[in-house]
Structure formats: structure tokens, C-alpha cells
Design an enzyme around this catalytic site. Structure first.
Site, mmCIF file in Angstrom:
data_model
loop_
_atom_site.group_PDB
_atom_site.id
_atom_site.type_symbol
_atom_site.label_atom_id
_atom_site.label_comp_id
_atom_site.label_asym_id
_atom_site.label_seq_id
_atom_site.Cartn_x
_atom_site.Cartn_y
_atom_site.Cartn_z
ATOM 1 N NE ARG A 38 4.858 0.692 3.233
ATOM 2 C CZ ARG A 38 3.829 0.450 4.029
ATOM 3 N NH1 ARG A 38 3.712 1.056 5.202
ATOM 4 N NH2 ARG A 38 2.889 -0.378 3.647
ATOM 5 C CD GLU B 261 -5.063 -3.046 12.255
ATOM 6 O OE1 GLU B 261 -4.317 -4.034 12.255
ATOM 7 O OE2 GLU B 261 -4.880 -2.070 11.518
#
Ligand code: ADP
Length: 396
Positions: free
Chosen positions: A239, A382
């Protein structure tokens, strides 16, 4: 025997991860990954008790992958029955979800409502939830949102300078992502560096395939680099991060590209991959740059320049900087990138210690000399955070 088993599902658009934790010991009893879903190469691989296993999924998708995981769990000798709770990672919670929640029909409608903001992610997350509800109808399930931690941003930090009706009528604003990771490593940093829990100012840099940084004041996110979508901010694997919004018109006119083609280019063919024309993988790039590949070096330079600049901006939001935390695959492993970024940020009092940076101490993770502002490496967890929330919200 696992005393309190909690299952975590991260159901993405083409892959799906699962982890089973023993909440008493913190041990990860099983970790699984289903990849290339809905293609001929679809496959489930999992690891348990130090052993690796694989199962072809013959072109199948999420439902088959989860059914296969269900069978693996059924045969797991240490698991007596079903998990006590299931936690799901959900990418976009919009303004509706500022914290993790037990999943009800209303919550499902809320996640569906946010799907327009994350059309690739939320439907895949929902699919995971719905399949697991069918497979485990009596097990409570919890949604943990990537955006939730950043719901404490002030209006001045989350508004774009666009006509205000776009925010009011269409929820166009900055949301931020990787919230579970930023929250976890910020808490750990307070603990490990012995900062004041009620008075601290930290920047956290989550650098994986996706990259974002956050400004955390007294346990709350006050600014972050990602925006309405995960495309804004830092240079990432594929990205672009920030570009001039005028680029769209230029490319439409010059190249005849559609909005979809430009969006695809910005998401999939840009970032480290686009700049280097070699790889989206930082390990490959650091090795190539070490061998004198100038294309790889260029990509690394832009990555570090932008990261340092954004960290400086986040420090301005905080008004002071007590610590900088590196996490994610690049943040945890790429010592050269950390040294480069700290060097660019010497104005904030960072003094990188080459020995500590080469092998960060596991206790406090510190990679700077004792004098000056601390920077540290803290491995993110996470999945564990999602399991923790699922357990916390469902135990009686
Ligand atoms: P994801 O965001 O998919 O969870 P990770 O957090 O695993 O990704 O990060 C992947 C990135 O970490 C890749 O760019 C990879 O090259 C990089 N990485 C992992 N190990 C190293 C290393 N030893 N040196 C440099 N980069 C590394």
C-alpha cells in the site's frame, strides 16, 4: 488438559487464522492458517504440540475451512469439549463500537452496517462469525474491533477537511486500525519501562505488511496514521500510504484508469513493492540492499523517511514523547530499519545502542542507551488480546 480454552478466529477475505489459548497458562495450544480460500490451492495448515499438519481444501472457502478446524478441535486430546468462548477479529467497527462486545443479533447488524466502510473485510469477518455460531451454538462469541481503540480520537484529529455533511451523512472520517496491537504494546511499554500509568505519552509503530503508528496518552489513542481505510498513512508492503488526492484525476486522464484500477494500484502494487519493483517483503529488501541493490535501498529510504516524519507528527500531537515502541514483523525483526528511524529522530533524544538493537532484551525490550528517551521492541500479541477480551466479557 486445557483448563479454560478460548478460540480466536481472524477471518479475512482470502485467508483465515485461528488460535486456541489456555487462558490459565497463556499457552497457545493450536494455531491454524487456511490460505488461498476459494481457489484450487486452498489449504489448511495447523500446528499443535510442536507438530505441523496440512489438509487440502479442494477449492473450498471459509465454511469448509472452519468445519475442518472444528474437526481438528474435536480430536485435540487436551480439549475436553468446546471452547468456553470464541473471539473474532472484526476490522471496522465505525463509530458504533468503541470496545469489544458479546455478539448478539444487534451487533451483527452493526457490523453489517459498517461493511460499506470496509467492503473487503467486514463481510469476511461476518462470515466467520456466522459459521462459528452454527458450529458452536451454545458458545458465547465476542467481536474485537481493529478500530475500537482509536475511538478516543478528538474531533480535530478524526475529521477530514471535507464538506461536513460527508461526515454527518456518510461517516467519512478517520478511524484508524491495528487498535488491538497499539493498545497491547502501549500497555506493555508502560509496564516494562515503568512509566506512570496515569501520565505518559507514547508513540507505537506497528510495522507488518500493513503499517500504522499511534499516539497514546495515558492509555488512550489520541492520533494515528491510518484513516477511513487502512490505505492512509505510512508506506506499507503493497500500500502506498499518503498520496496527493489529485493523483486520481491525473491518472484517470493520463492513463485512462478507472477508480477501481487506481484503488487496486494503491493497495496492491505500491508501497515497498511498487518502489523497489522487487518485493513487498522487508527481509528480501534489506538483503538485496545489503548486496548493493539500489532499487531496494530506495524503497527502504522512502519507508524510513515517511515513518520518521509521521512519528514526529504524532509526538507533536502528544506534546512530549516518553517512549517509542516498535512492533509487527518489521518492527520486531528489522534492526537496520529501527536504527535508521531512530537516527532520523535524534531531535527527540533517541540514542540507539547497536548491541541492544541487535538483540533486544526480552524484559524491557529497550534498544536505546540508558540516557535519553527510550525506544523499545515489544512483540505484539493481537490474538492473545482477542482471547483475553473474549474471556473477560463472557466469564460469569
Ligand atoms: P502481517 O501484517 O501480515 O501480520 P508481519 O507482522 O508478520 O505481517 O510482518 C511481515 C513483515 O515483516 C514482512 O515485510 C517481513 O519481511 C518482515 N520481517 C520479518 N522478519 C524480518 C527480518 N528478520 N528482517 C526484516 N524484515 C522482517
Amino acid at each position: 488438559m486445557i483448563a479454560t480454552p478460548v478460540l480466536v478466529i481472524n477471518s479475512g477475505s482470502s485467508s483465515l487464522k485461528c488460535s486456541l489459548f489456555d487462558m490459565v497458562t497463556g499457552h497457545e495450544a493450536l494455531s491454524g492458517l487456511a490460505e488461498r480460500l476459494n481457489t484450487a490451492d486452498a489449504e489448511l495448515s495447523w500446528r499443535t504440540g510442536g507438530k505441523k499438519h496440512k489438509l487440502p481444501l479442494h477449492g473450498e472457502g471459509h465454511a469448509s475451512a472452519l468445519a475442518a478446524i472444528n474437526q481438528v478441535l474435536d480430536k485435540l486430546p487436551d480439549l475436553n469439549g468446546a471452547p468456553v468462548a470464541i473471539g473474532h477479529r472484526v476490522v471496522h467497527g465505525g463509530e458504533a463500537f468503541a470496545e469489544s462486545v458479546v455478539i448478539t443479533d444487534d451487533v451483527i447488524r452493526g457490523i453489517e452496517h459498517c461493511a460499506s466502510l470496509a467492503p473487503l473485510h467486514n463481510p469476511a469477518n461476518l462470515l466467520g462469525i456466522q459459521v462459528m455460531q452454527r458450529l458452536y451454538p451454545s458458545v458465547p462469541q465476542v467481536a474485537v474491533f481493529d478500530t475500537a481503540f482509536h475511538q478516543t480520537l478528538a474531533e480535530e484529529a478524526y475529521l477530514y477537511a471535507l464538506p461536513i455533511h460527508l461526515y454527518r451523512d456518510h461517516s467519512v472520517r478517520r478511524y484508524g486500525f491495528h487498535g488491538t496491537s497499539h493498545q497491547y504494546v502501549a500497555r506493555e511499554a508502560v509496564d516494562r519501562l515503568k512509566l506512570d500509568p496515569d501520565d505518559h505519552a507514547i508513540v507505537t509503530a506497528h510495522l507488518g505488511n500493513g503499517c500504522s503508528a499511534a499516539a497514546v496518552r495515558n492509555g488512550q489513542s489520541v492520533d494515528t496514521t491510518m484513516g477511513m481505510t487502512p490505505l492512509e498513512g505510512l508506506v506499507m508492503g503493497t500500500r502506498s500510504g499518503d498520496v496527493d488526492p489529485g493523483l486520481h484525476e491525473f491518472l484517470a486522464e493520463q492513463q485512462g484508469w478507472s477508480i477501481q484500477e487506481i484503488t487496486q494500484m494503491l493497495n496492491r502494487n505500491s508501497g515497498l513493492l511498487g518502489l523497489s519493483n522487487l518485493s513487498n517483503d522487508m527481509r528480501t529488501l534489506t538483503e538485496a540492499a545489503g548486496d548493493g541493490n539500489s532499487d531496494a535501498q530506495r524503497a527502504i529510504d522512502v519507508f524510513c523517511f515517511r515513518l520518521a516524519r509521521q512519528i514526529g507528527a504524532l509526538a507533536t500531537t502528544l506534546g512530549r514523547l516518553d517512549a517509542l515502541v516498535f512492533t509487527g514483523g518489521i518492527g520486531e525483526n528489522a534492526a537496520g530499519i529501527r536504527a535508521d528511524v531512530l537516527n532520523r529522530l535524534s531531535l527527540f533524544g533517541f540514542d540507539c545502542d547497536p548491541d541492544r538493537n541487535a538483540a533486544p532484551n526480552t524484559a524491557d525490550g529497550r534498544i536505546t542507551r540508558d540516557s535519553g528517551t527510550p525506544a523499545c521492541v515489544i512483540p505484539t500479541r493481537e490474538e492473545w488480546m482477542i482471547a483475553h477480551d473474549a474471556h473477560r466479557l463472557t466469564r460469569n
